[in-house]
Design an enzyme around this catalytic site. Structure first.
Site, PDB file in Angstrom:
ATOM      1  N   CYS A  79      -2.144  -2.856 -16.368  1.00 43.23           N
ATOM      2  CA  CYS A  79      -2.894  -2.184 -15.451  1.00 43.23           C
ATOM      3  C   CYS A  79      -2.099  -2.448 -13.508  1.00 43.23           C
ATOM      4  O   CYS A  79      -2.658  -1.630 -12.975  1.00 43.23           O
ATOM      5  CB  CYS A  79      -4.464  -2.073 -15.327  1.00 43.23           C
ATOM      6  SG  CYS A  79      -4.427  -4.080 -15.179  1.00 43.23           S
ATOM      7  N   HIS A 122       1.027  -1.347  -0.295  1.00 40.79           N
ATOM      8  CA  HIS A 122      -0.020   0.588   0.180  1.00 40.79           C
ATOM      9  C   HIS A 122       0.615   1.364  -0.287  1.00 40.79           C
ATOM     10  O   HIS A 122       0.998   2.152  -1.141  1.00 40.79           O
ATOM     11  CB  HIS A 122      -1.186  -0.127   1.258  1.00 40.79           C
ATOM     12  CG  HIS A 122      -2.164  -0.473   1.468  1.00 40.79           C
ATOM     13  ND1 HIS A 122      -2.582  -1.590   2.429  1.00 40.79           N
ATOM     14  CD2 HIS A 122      -2.505  -1.264   0.533  1.00 40.79           C
ATOM     15  CE1 HIS A 122      -3.738  -2.104   1.498  1.00 40.79           C
ATOM     16  NE2 HIS A 122      -3.508  -2.332   0.305  1.00 40.79           N
TER      17      HIS A 122
END
Length: 553
Positions: free
Chosen positions: A485, A188
């Site tokens: 992606c 993250h």
């Protein structure tokens, strides 16, 4: 490498120089030996529940004020603060006489051990769980929430690890780079650093040697962190990096190589707000619309009408342009409150993504109905892809559902089996998109949050690039688009390698679009292919980077 330097895994390129800034101390609590009297335990349990709810509420408020990945991870962290298992474990301890702060700590230890044992995506949540624990304990003690202090001067944030709540609200004008001892290239922290557009290096051993206020130079391209380097030389390197970034920022598209080979530069978005913000960047459409945000915070499944309204916001933001919508990628570390799932011993490889449809088919049916409704009277037909597809049978079944609604059908390639079976899968669908974050983790059998294994989860791994090459080669043979992606698409040098392998579109955080597009515009197709061959022939990620840099820089 300079003698007074540390080496880590590079994540976001660029040069930054400034004083090291460590997060504030976590709240300290030392329980006394006295138990809570039985007559006061209900009140103590309520005090704990109120504190957890207050923390969850603040995290959700921050999620509402954020966009994209930041909003998603803050919402997921808020869900941890109200997790029934964690709250229930703490309340059981309070019922036996434990003080609320002690119960929060003990319950966290219990769940952290469980998450670590499970590994994979669940192990990633340990940092988030510790962050929630500290915020709840601070609330109970009546002291300020822990986290990142606001520096007086532009600084470099260094930490063992950073929770999403720490990184999601950072001001890139004041926090100019991130360096962590733990974490991996797709953590993250790394993803949000890329969204903020600041240099980032993870998995830096011996980072504790860097004291608060120590001047350091961070090179997000090489992964080198220099300690107390020459100030004049450092500022010169920063200026040079800034000039290069400013030159790249003037790029306005369209995506193509120096000799005119077309490559679509697209954006990853999570909702209408982030889609509208993405239009401020030189992107040609949406390559990944993560739809989880509409589901993760809900006690019940959103209706078809509610979903359709959310999806239409993204379609309208890019009216007439390409929008690729990924169906719900939940399960594992992103459980749905309205879906009862049995305990999974290894949830990272469990019922997640498209596999939820095998257990709860109505969820996917309703979502596809909502996408079709959102597409009514739109000036461009949305492309729809499913996550966690492993074989041709799944791809064919999903494609039939999508096409029956008049939409363009595709799937994600993020399981190695899907990359190996690319010819069979691509024969069933209209396009594929490679999710390099999960593909790398599964290919290398390495937890992407493990600092010890950060080199394995580097998207420059030649094994991963060989799988990408197989998919891209198949796409070219069948005349079907192959996109990327994952975070790999945001690395300008790696983007050139991907194009050299045959990838036709690159989708990333919008802030990365200009740098990727500018690098491609300076690079010929032949150079991209030469760089791709060099990366495939390398023995490890560092050798691949070095070989490609020698060709392109």
């Amino acid at each position: 490498m300079p003698p007074t330097a540390l080496k880590g895994t590079p994540v976001v390129g660029g040069i930054a120089y400034g004083p090291a800034l460590w997060p504030g101390e976590r709240p300290a609590f030392t329980p006394d030996s006295a138990e809570i009297p039985e007559s006061e335990r209900d009140a103590e349990a309520k005090r704990f529940a109120d504190a957890a709810a207050a923390v969850a509420g603040r995290l959700r408020d921050r999620a509402s004020a954020s966009t994209g990945v930041a909003a998603e991870v803050l919402s997921a962290t808020a869900g941890l603060a109200e997790d029934r298992g964690w709250v229930g474990a703490a309340k059981k301890l309070i019922a036996k006489g434990a003080q609320a702060p002690a119960a929060a700590i003990a319950a966290t230890d219990e769940f952290a051990a469980l998450f670590t044992k499970l590994g994979g995506l669940m192990a990633e949540r340990v940092t988030d769980l510790h962050d929630v624990r500290d915020r709840v304990v601070a609330e109970l003690l009546g002291v300020p929430e822990p986290g990142v202090p606001v520096p007086d001067t532009p600084s470099i944030l260094v930490a063992d690890d950073l929770a999403p709540a720490d990184t999601a609200g950072l001001d890139p004008a004041l926090v100019i780079a991130l360096v962590t001892r733990l974490g991996g290239p797709t953590s993250h922290t790394a993803i949000i650093a890329r969204q903020l557009g600041i240099p980032c290096v993870v998995a830096v051993a011996d980072l504790a040697e860097v004291g608060a206020g120590t001047a350091i130079l961070v090179d997000g391209t090489t992964g080198v962190v220099e300690i107390e380097p020459d100030e004049e030389q450092s500022r010169s390197r920063v200026d040079e990096s800034r000039r290069a970034a400013e030159a790249a920022a003037t790029w306005s598209g369209p995506g193509q190589t120096a000799d005119g080979h077309t490559v679509a530069i697209l954006a990853n978005v999570a909702d209408g707000t982030s889609a509208r913000a993405a239009t401020d960047h030189p992107v040609e459409g949406v390559g990944l619309f993560r739809t989880e945000l509409a589901f993760l915070d809900r006690a019940d499944e959103p209706s078809v009408d509610e979903q359709a309204a959310l999806y239409r916001e993204v379609i309208d933001a890019f009216e007439g342009r390409k929008v690729v919508i990924r169906t719900l990628d939940a399960g594992s570390d992103k459980p749905l409150k309205f879906v009862s799932q049995e305990h999974e011993p290894n949830p990272a490889m469990g019922v997640r993504g498209n596999r939820i449809a095998s257990v709860h088919p109505d969820i996917r049916t309703h979502q596809l109905d909502a996408i079709a409704r959102a597409a009514e009277n739109a000036s461009a037909t949305p492309w729809v892809m499913a996550p966690m597809i492993a074989g041709a049978g799944e791809a064919e079944e999903f494609a039939a559902e999508v096409r029956s609604r008049g939409l363009v059908a595709g799937v994600m390639i993020e399981i190695p089996a899907a990359a190996v079976l690319a010819p069979a899968i691509l024969s069933k669908v209209d396009f594929v998109s490679i999710g390099t974050n999960d593909l790398t983790q599964y290919t290398m059998a390495a937890d992407r949050m493990s600092a010890e294994l950060a080199a394995f989860t580097d998207p420059w791994q030649p094994a991963v690039l060989n799988l990408v090459a197989n998919v891209a080669r198949t796409g070219k043979e069948l005349g079907k688009p192959v996109g990327v992606c994952g975070e790999a698409a945001a690395d300008p040098l790696l983007a050139c390698v991907l194009v050299g392998l045959g990838v036709t579109s690159l989708s990333s955080a919008p802030v990365a679009a200009a740098a990727v597009g500018a690098r491609l515009a300076q690079t010929s197709s032949d150079q991209c292919r030469e760089a791709a061959d060099a990366a495939l022939a390398a023995e490890d990620p560092e050798a691949a980077r070095t070989a490609v840099a020698a060709i392109l820089l």
